[in-house]
Motif scaffolding. Structure first.
Motif, PDB file in Angstrom:
ATOM      1  N   SER A  19      -8.958  14.069  -1.073  1.00  0.00           N
ATOM      2  CA  SER A  19      -8.311  12.875  -1.639  1.00  0.00           C
ATOM      3  C   SER A  19      -8.937  12.604  -3.004  1.00  0.00           C
ATOM      4  CB  SER A  19      -8.479  11.663  -0.723  1.00  0.00           C
ATOM      5  OG  SER A  19      -9.864  11.363  -0.552  1.00  0.00           O
ATOM      6  N   ALA A  20      -8.248  11.826  -3.810  1.00  0.00           N
ATOM      7  CA  ALA A  20      -8.706  11.562  -5.187  1.00  0.00           C
ATOM      8  C   ALA A  20      -8.788  10.063  -5.443  1.00  0.00           C
ATOM      9  CB  ALA A  20      -7.776  12.225  -6.197  1.00  0.00           C
ATOM     10  N   LEU A  21      -9.890   9.678  -6.077  1.00  0.00           N
ATOM     11  CA  LEU A  21     -10.064   8.305  -6.549  1.00  0.00           C
ATOM     12  C   LEU A  21     -10.013   8.309  -8.074  1.00  0.00           C
ATOM     13  CD1 LEU A  21     -13.015   7.200  -4.240  1.00  0.00           C
ATOM     14  CD2 LEU A  21     -10.587   6.713  -3.913  1.00  0.00           C
ATOM     15  N   LYS A  22      -9.464   7.226  -8.633  1.00  0.00           N
ATOM     16  CA  LYS A  22      -9.296   7.183 -10.093  1.00  0.00           C
ATOM     17  C   LYS A  22      -9.809   5.850 -10.650  1.00  0.00           C
ATOM     18  CE  LYS A  22      -4.911   8.050  -9.582  1.00  0.00           C
ATOM     19  NZ  LYS A  22      -3.481   8.260  -9.930  1.00  0.00           N
ATOM     20  N   PRO A  23     -11.119   5.691 -10.719  1.00  0.00           N
ATOM     21  CA  PRO A  23     -11.650   4.445 -11.285  1.00  0.00           C
ATOM     22  C   PRO A  23     -11.411   4.378 -12.792  1.00  0.00           C
ATOM     23  CG  PRO A  23     -13.424   5.982 -10.858  1.00  0.00           C
ATOM     24  CD  PRO A  23     -12.193   6.600 -10.279  1.00  0.00           C
TER      25      PRO A  23
END
Length: 331
Positions: free
Chosen positions: A73-77
């Motif tokens: 999964s990917a997080l994009k802060p």
């Protein structure tokens, strides 16, 4: 376990023969699953890819792909956005006009001289290290808020209430920002504090009136001091000028008297020298000069010697006394 898998596979094969187009449906689902791994990182973001919850890589702005859920999964802060944390109050409605709600538990603080002050402020920060920000702490905003509250309580506790309410605000902001950055660096939070801005700094509501009276008294004191300084600056130059004028006049009078005395002394010495040369002549001249100076100011009657022998001399004392009294009465 193997037997169950073989049975499931045989049932799937039988289902494939029973349902027309089942293979195509499976391929579409598989394609959609693969395509779900595509993600785009915006220019103000940085991508962080997790595999089974563990960070495996970061992604720069642009299109990327990761193994679809549930593997990765990917997080994009947002790493360029300036985030904001409110301490002592909460924004209820950011419209016009904005509405806020006070949080006394966070706002009330103790100063260095044992006074209570209600202080509301905001912290502005940017994400500097997304990996540390996402994985080193659980609740990022609460951690930052708690650290900011602890930092400003320590700074306010070292200052007197007058400094907190008036001219010491800027220094309190700077000290709090420095202390807060040090705390967050020790926590390895991965953020950069941009600013700490004080909003409302007030004494507690029950004593606001007393503090306003104190502030008014201080303003009156400063006003009176400024007026007295203005009067001082106005009167001192005048007094100094008058004093200098009197000194100059006294010096001029002194010089005039000295010169006059020197002239009189010189004239006397000259007369004395002439007197030594011809005493009779000099005595007669001085006598005549004295008469020339005195006689014009006197009332006089000249009589011939022959006439004066037949005239009774008369001295009018009463008239002379009246004349003397009038002269004394004149200012």
């Amino acid at each position: 376990m193997v037997k169950k898998f073989e049975e499931s596979f045989r049932s799937f094969k039988s289902l494939k023969h029973k349902i027309p187009g089942a293979g195509a449906i499976v391929m579409v689902i598989l394609a959609l699953w693969v395509l779900s791994g595509i993600f785009i990182v915006a220019p103000d973001e940085m991508g962080v890819v997790k595999r089974f919850g563990k960070m495996v890589r970061t992604a720069q702005p642009g299109p990327h792909w990761h193994i679809p859920f549930p593997v990765e999964s990917a997080l994009k802060p947002k790493v360029t956005k300036v985030h904001r944390v409110e301490v002592g109050f909460r924004t209820v409605d950011s419209g016009s006009p904005a509405r806020y709600r006070e949080v006394p538990a966070e706002a009330l603080m103790l100063t260095g001289d044992a006074n209570i002050v209600a202080l509301e402020f905001i912290v502005q920060y940017r994400i500097q290290d997304p990996v540390s920000y996402l994985f080193n702490i659980r609740d990022q905003e609460k951690t930052i808020k708690d650290a900011a509250e602890a930092a400003i309580r320590e700074v306010v506790g070292k200052n007197k209430i007058d400094e907190v309410l008036t001219e010491g605000k800027f220094q309190i902001q700077q000290d709090t920002m420095t202390l807060l950055q040090g705390i967050l660096d020790r926590y390895e939070v991965g953020i950069m504090v941009d600013a700490v801005q004080l909003q409302d700094v007030l004494p507690p509501e029950p004593v606001i009136a007393a503090f306003k009276d104190v502030a008014s008294a201080k303003e009156d004191k400063e006003k009176i001091e400024n007026q007295s300084m203005g009067y001082r600056n106005d009167i001192l130059p005048k007094a100094k000028g008058m004093a200098q004028q009197i000194i100059n006049e006294a010096q001029a009078y002194r010089e005039a008297k000295i010169n006059e005395a020197k002239g009189d002394a010189s004239r006397f010495l000259q007369v004395l020298a002439e007197y030594k040369k011809a005493k009779d002549v000099t005595r007669t001249r001085i006598y005549l000069e004295t008469l020339e100076e005195i006689l014009p100011r006197m009332e006089k009657v000249l009589l011939d010697q022959n006439v004066s022998e037949r005239v009774l001399p008369y001295l009018p004392l009463e008239r002379l006394m009246e004349k003397g009294g009038q002269e004394k009465a004149k200012p």
